[in-house]
Write an enzyme that holds these catalytic residues in place. Sequence first.
Site, PDB file in Angstrom:
ATOM      1  N   ALA A 169       0.803  -1.221   0.000  1.00 56.77           N
ATOM      2  CA  ALA A 169       0.000   0.000   0.000  1.00 56.77           C
ATOM      3  C   ALA A 169       0.835   1.269   0.000  1.00 56.77           C
ATOM      4  CB  ALA A 169      -0.944   0.006   1.206  1.00 56.77           C
ATOM      5  N   ASP A 170       2.084   1.201   0.448  1.00 57.62           N
ATOM      6  CA  ASP A 170       2.917   2.393   0.548  1.00 57.62           C
ATOM      7  C   ASP A 170       4.350   2.055   0.144  1.00 57.62           C
ATOM      8  OD1 ASP A 170       3.693   4.980   1.039  1.00 57.62           O
ATOM      9  OD2 ASP A 170       3.779   4.783   3.216  1.00 57.62           O
ATOM     10  N   LEU A 171       4.524   1.712  -1.125  1.00 56.56           N
ATOM     11  CA  LEU A 171       5.842   1.331  -1.627  1.00 56.56           C
ATOM     12  C   LEU A 171       6.686   2.586  -1.811  1.00 56.56           C
ATOM     13  CD1 LEU A 171       7.603  -1.039  -2.558  1.00 56.56           C
ATOM     14  CD2 LEU A 171       6.741  -0.659  -4.884  1.00 56.56           C
ATOM     15  N   ASN A 172       7.547   2.841  -0.852  1.00 58.45           N
ATOM     16  CA  ASN A 172       8.422   4.009  -0.937  1.00 58.45           C
ATOM     17  C   ASN A 172       9.810   3.650  -0.425  1.00 58.45           C
ATOM     18  OD1 ASN A 172       8.746   4.708   1.994  1.00 58.45           O
ATOM     19  ND2 ASN A 172       6.528   5.016   1.872  1.00 58.45           N
ATOM     20  N   ASN A 175      10.465   2.179   3.081  1.00 54.05           N
ATOM     21  CA  ASN A 175       9.987   0.835   3.395  1.00 54.05           C
ATOM     22  C   ASN A 175      10.768  -0.269   2.695  1.00 54.05           C
ATOM     23  OD1 ASN A 175       7.997   1.650   5.199  1.00 54.05           O
ATOM     24  ND2 ASN A 175       6.508   2.001   3.581  1.00 54.05           N
TER      25      ASN A 175
END
Length: 249
Positions: A169-172, A175
């Site tokens: 959900a928050d591929l940055n 992470n």
Amino acid sequence: MMMQEQVREGTAGAILFDATASSQVNDDWFAPDYWCGRGALRTQSGGRGGVAVIDTPAGDCVLRHYRRGGLVAKWMGDRYLWMGAERSRGFAEFRLMADMIRQGLPVPGVVAARYRRHGLFYTADLITRRIPDASTLAECLAAGKFDGELAELVGALVARFHRVGIWHADLNAHNILVTATELYLIDFDRGERRRPAESWRLANLQRLRRSLIKLGAAAQGETAFEQQLWKPLLYRYELSFGTSDGGLL
């Protein structure tokens, strides 16, 4: 050793834990003050409000309390609408990560998750194993250590998850963890399994791209970023994913 999932229910909520890590997991494990009183708490930045690194009987772990982001955080803070135990943030992330671990994907080991009911709402926590000697991709970028070789490894990492239908959900860059021997994905809050589709895979990659640019990866110009970092990342992604049409390039 195979994970042994157990649930311990209480009057205010429940704890889901891996009994092979420790059979003594209780509410104290989710209280930073408990670990602080034993000289077993270290804090580090990261995530909304930070996370706590704790020295537990199961080894070094990361304790994360779920908090909302964005405008809704002003009103809801750390509360979520109750929709059942299995849909609580901690339980859902624990189950997803446990499944990925069984598949051999590079994610931190899960130790325990908890929810506590508050009327129509609940709060949640998650404990995972700490990855030693790891830096985030964001830290590597800031230190000038993000090059074409590392970009290719990142592309291969993301492809491993996409190949089995894992949507992050928050591929940055915050992470993705980098160690001397392995790369890991962390923080699967709201992550899920999805049917194969290029649309969500591409959207996930574009989210990572925006993160890298925001953190300064294109400081030398977008053309240099494309040639030196992004194209190597996508090349290895497609090679690892098993496509040959170059559709994402």
